[in-house]
Design an enzyme around this catalytic site. Structure first.
Site, PDB file in Angstrom:
ATOM      1  N   GLU A 134       0.830  -1.215   0.000  1.00 26.48           N
ATOM      2  CA  GLU A 134       0.000   0.000   0.000  1.00 26.48           C
ATOM      3  C   GLU A 134       0.864   1.264   0.000  1.00 26.48           C
ATOM      4  OE1 GLU A 134      -2.821   1.134  -0.521  1.00 26.48           O
ATOM      5  OE2 GLU A 134      -3.882   2.046   1.166  1.00 26.48           O
ATOM      6  N   THR A 186      -5.167   9.727  -4.969  1.00 31.94           N
ATOM      7  CA  THR A 186      -5.134  10.033  -3.528  1.00 31.94           C
ATOM      8  C   THR A 186      -4.148  11.161  -3.224  1.00 31.94           C
ATOM      9  OG1 THR A 186      -5.691   7.752  -3.053  1.00 31.94           O
ATOM     10  CG2 THR A 186      -4.734   8.999  -1.248  1.00 31.94           C
TER      11      THR A 186
END
Ligand code: HSE
Length: 315
Positions: A134, A186
């Protein structure tokens, strides 16, 4: 160590933040999700990405740059194995959509490779490897990885498993999701956030998170959603990146939703409803809104995934 020839795992989408609780609350959605298949390589010790489906050719095939392969590499290091692994990834999740796409790929890959090696690690012990994957694209935080791995609604106060707390899931919590046909990376959605907030805002945000957790424990869905919608810091800063946010909220409520928030860093919006029937109505209406505006998008109806990532098969 028992080693199988291949294993396949599923990891669900997730919402990092639950309206409020920026970077410290998250929940898993039953769907969509990613599926990763791993196979033992007999001809080398490298990690190789064999195929990726459903990403429109966008994701890197280079194993050093893909969240799934980086997570697998971290797992192999954890168990001190130097085996070669082939990875096939089926993206059920849209990219840059606020649904935890990079987390789901990393989590599914790690759960699959753990199964391939006969599950030497517990589900909880897989967290660091998932986080390594991630971190490649979204930073080293667990508000998507935690719920995708473990399921449910989670409070995440750090990056180790002891920092993740399962919270109660209200009965009759249903979601209508709309993912507009635009990507909001993001990193861009984080770049618009204020670095400083006032004491008054801090008090208000802290109060909202506390109200949300209290309402979850009391199984009071209406109060849960009121608290979710109380964000005074993150949503106002990101609103300009979310087309039709106000219109979608108004429409969703007209159709019976209790409230609507940005899912993760957006642009997916998440309307919370108290029945699946209402969620279907709301999803249809939101689909119509974005279609009429010529933005388009994908509407979905889902619930909280209580299970988290799971092994689909091992051979
Ligand atoms: N908590 C994160 C954010 C979720 O809102 O930026 C996306 O990773």
């Amino acid at each position: 160590m028992t080693t199988f020839n291949s294993a396949e795992a599923y990891a669900p989408a997730s919402m990092g933040n639950v309206g409020v609780g920026f970077d410290i609350l998250g929940l898993a959605f039953c769907e969509p999700g990613d599926i990763v298949r791993v196979e033992r390589r007999l001809d080398g010790t490298d990690i190789v990405i064999e195929s990726i489906e459903g990403d429109g050719g966008v994701l890197p095939r280079d194993a050093a740059k893909n969240t799934a392969s980086v997570a697998v590499k971290a797992f192999l290091k954890m168990i001190d194995a130097s085996s070669g692994v082939c990875i096939s990834l089926k993206k059920g999740l849209p990219l840059s959509s606020g649904l935890g796409s990079s987390a789901a790929s990393a989590v599914a890959a790690v759960v699959a490779v753990n199964a391939l090696f006969g599950e030497p690690l517990s589900c909880e012990e897989l967290l660091p490897a998932c986080l390594e994957g991630e971190a490649l694209v979204s930073g080293y935080h667990a508000d998507n990885v935690g719920p995708s791995l473990l399921g449910g609604i989670t409070l995440i106060t750090g990056t180790s498993i002891q920092d993740i707390y399962r919270l109660p899931v209200p009965e009759n919590m249903h979601f209508a999701l709309i993912t507009p046909n635009i990507a909001v990376p993001t990193v861009e959605a984080r770049a618009v956030l204020p670095q400083m907030i006032s004491l008054k805002q801090m008090v208000s945000q802290t109060g909202a998170v506390a109200r949300l957790i209290d309402a979850l424990y009391r199984n009071d869905l209406q109060a849960v959603v009121q608290a979710m919608e109380s964000d005074e810091v993150v949503e106002p800063a990101r609103a300009m990146l979310m087309p039709l946010l106000n219109e979608a909220r108004t429409l969703a409520k007209q159709k019976g939703a209790l409230g609507l928030v940005i899912s993760g860093a957006g642009p997916t919006l998440c309307a919370v409803c108290d029945s699946s029937k209402t969620a279907v109505h709301v999803a249809d209406a939101l689909q119509g809104l974005y279609d009429e505006a010529k933005i388009g998008g994908v509407a979905r109806v889902t619930k909280v995934d209580q299970t988290g990532a799971r092994v689909l098969n091992v051979l």
